[in-house]
Design a protein around this motif. Structure first.
Motif, short mmCIF file in Angstrom:
data_model
loop_
_atom_site.label_atom_id
_atom_site.label_comp_id
_atom_site.label_asym_id
_atom_site.label_seq_id
_atom_site.Cartn_x
_atom_site.Cartn_y
_atom_site.Cartn_z
N LEU A 89 16.30 95.87 35.43
CA LEU A 89 16.37 96.56 36.71
C LEU A 89 15.52 95.84 37.76
O LEU A 89 15.95 95.68 38.92
CB LEU A 89 15.92 98.01 36.55
N HIS A 90 14.34 95.40 37.38
CA HIS A 90 13.51 94.62 38.30
C HIS A 90 14.24 93.36 38.74
O HIS A 90 14.12 92.92 39.89
CB HIS A 90 12.19 94.24 37.63
N ALA A 104 16.87 94.30 41.43
CA ALA A 104 16.38 95.06 42.58
C ALA A 104 16.38 94.27 43.89
O ALA A 104 16.77 94.81 44.94
CB ALA A 104 14.99 95.63 42.29
N LEU A 124 19.71 94.41 45.86
CA LEU A 124 20.26 95.67 46.34
C LEU A 124 19.98 95.81 47.84
O LEU A 124 18.83 95.77 48.28
CB LEU A 124 19.63 96.84 45.57
N ALA A 152 16.69 101.50 48.80
CA ALA A 152 16.96 101.11 47.41
C ALA A 152 15.67 100.96 46.60
O ALA A 152 15.62 101.32 45.43
CB ALA A 152 17.76 99.82 47.37
N GLY A 153 14.62 100.43 47.24
CA GLY A 153 13.37 100.23 46.52
C GLY A 153 12.79 101.53 45.99
O GLY A 153 12.34 101.60 44.84
N VAL A 200 14.93 102.76 43.06
CA VAL A 200 14.64 102.01 41.84
C VAL A 200 13.34 102.49 41.21
O VAL A 200 13.24 102.66 39.98
CB VAL A 200 14.58 100.50 42.15
N PHE A 219 13.93 105.58 39.17
CA PHE A 219 14.56 105.33 37.88
C PHE A 219 13.58 104.76 36.86
O PHE A 219 13.76 104.95 35.66
CB PHE A 219 15.76 104.38 38.04
N LEU A 220 12.55 104.08 37.33
CA LEU A 220 11.54 103.53 36.43
C LEU A 220 10.51 104.57 36.01
O LEU A 220 9.65 104.27 35.17
CB LEU A 220 10.84 102.35 37.11
N CYS A 246 24.27 104.74 42.44
CA CYS A 246 24.20 104.94 40.98
C CYS A 246 25.34 104.22 40.28
O CYS A 246 25.13 103.56 39.25
CB CYS A 246 24.21 106.43 40.66
N LEU A 288 24.66 100.52 40.08
CA LEU A 288 23.68 100.16 39.05
C LEU A 288 24.29 100.26 37.65
O LEU A 288 23.94 99.47 36.77
CB LEU A 288 22.44 101.05 39.16
N LEU A 306 17.55 105.14 33.05
CA LEU A 306 17.39 103.79 32.55
C LEU A 306 17.94 103.68 31.12
O LEU A 306 17.74 104.59 30.31
CB LEU A 306 15.89 103.42 32.55
#
Length: 305
Positions: free
Chosen positions: A239-240, A243, A246, A251-252, A255, A258-259, A282, A285, A305
């Motif tokens: 995901l990183h 990122a 995106l 978006a940041g 993200v 989600f982490l 979503c 991703l 995740l």
């Protein structure tokens, strides 16, 4: 730098497995069981301190496992999917139901560093004074044994003492035991380990039998907790990696959620411009293979995740 942090910094996201002599050993005597649980906790101490593992998310996933185990031992039918639904779609004024309340207690317990206030938020049926007494090991509860012995001995003493005073508060006893375990290991947050490994009749045990059950519970939970940490580290790295590509505004922040969270409805991604944009985000991703849709439904979807 630990082995784990070095591996993560070099782009590898596989944490070392528990040694085979731990996972394959036959824990038959109390001495062997205690030795193996100590080895397991030493290994998990490294996992909990690894910067490549999304620790907040790991605690949430372990809290879900602990809640599911509590609900199962209580004879209720709800499993992880139903527990997620019970909490994620709550509206103001709604009641989560018995199973949902169990999950909420576990989630709240792992959200904040260990303190009386944080645990009271997770366990509102207990007075702050009761919780403080439990953590301090003095006062109206007879907790003289809590400050003695190893982490598992202290945790078992917590379960035994709380259930002797308030037998119906089994979830509270387990959450407080996890807090005692974490404090004994110098962890800032509770990391649910005991509860997922306890069997249905273990909470009725006392003394040496309960301590032995707690040692076995930690051993049983360790392999799954390590596997989960490894999987989350790998998924977080992916995901990183995507990122920066995106382009959606907000978006940041999405993200980052989600982490940190076990599951999210698109409506929870408030940094995006609209619910429609959140749903598209979503789905994008999912297409990129960095998050999953967790329900299998066409509506009321949850992602993680």
């Amino acid at each position: 730098m630990t082995y784990q942090s070095a591996a993560i910094s070099n782009g590898q996201t596989t944490l070392p497995h528990l040694p085979d002599w731990v996972t394959s050993a036959r824990a038959e005597t109390p001495e062997t069981v205690a030795f193996l649980s100590g080895a397991v906790l030493a290994h998990l101490h490294l996992v909990v301190g690894c910067p490549g593992v999304p620790q907040t998310l790991l605690r949430e996933r372990l809290a879900l496992r602990a809640a599911e185990a509590c609900v199962t031992r209580a004879g209720r039918p709800e499993r992880a999917g139903e527990l997620r639904d019970a909490v994620q779609f709550l509206q103001p004024g709604d009641q989560a139901g018995p199973a949902g309340e169990t999950y909420l207690s576990w989630r709240r317990a792992v959200e904040r560093p260990i303190s009386v206030r944080a645990l009271h938020r997770a366990l509102p049926t207990l007075a702050p004074e009761q919780i403080a007494t439990c953590l301090d090991g003095c006062g109206p509860y007879d907790l003289s044994g809590l400050g003695q012995g190893g982490p598992i001995v202290r945790s078992a003493a917590m379960i035994e003492t709380v259930l002797a005073e308030i037998p119906r508060e089994t979830v509270a006893a387990q959450i407080l035991a996890e807090a005692v375990l974490a404090k004994a290991l110098s962890w800032e947050y509770p990391v649910p380990l005991l509860s997922a490994g306890l069997k249905r009749g273990d909470l009725r045990k006392r003394g040496d039998d309960l301590r032995l059950a707690c040692h076995r519970a930690v051993i049983a939970s360790a392999t799954e907790a390590t596997r989960l940490a490894t999987d989350l580290a790998r998924r977080a790295a992916r995901l990183h990696g995507v990122a920066p590509k995106l382009r959606a505004k907000g978006a940041g922040e999405a993200v980052a959620l989600f982490l940190a969270r076990d599951a999210l409805a698109p409506s929870a991604l408030t940094s995006l411009s609209s619910d429609r944009a959140a749903r598209r985000f979503c789905d994008r991703l999912v297409e990129l293979g960095v998050i999953r849709e967790l329900t299998g439904r066409d509506t009321f979807r949850l992602y993680g995740l």
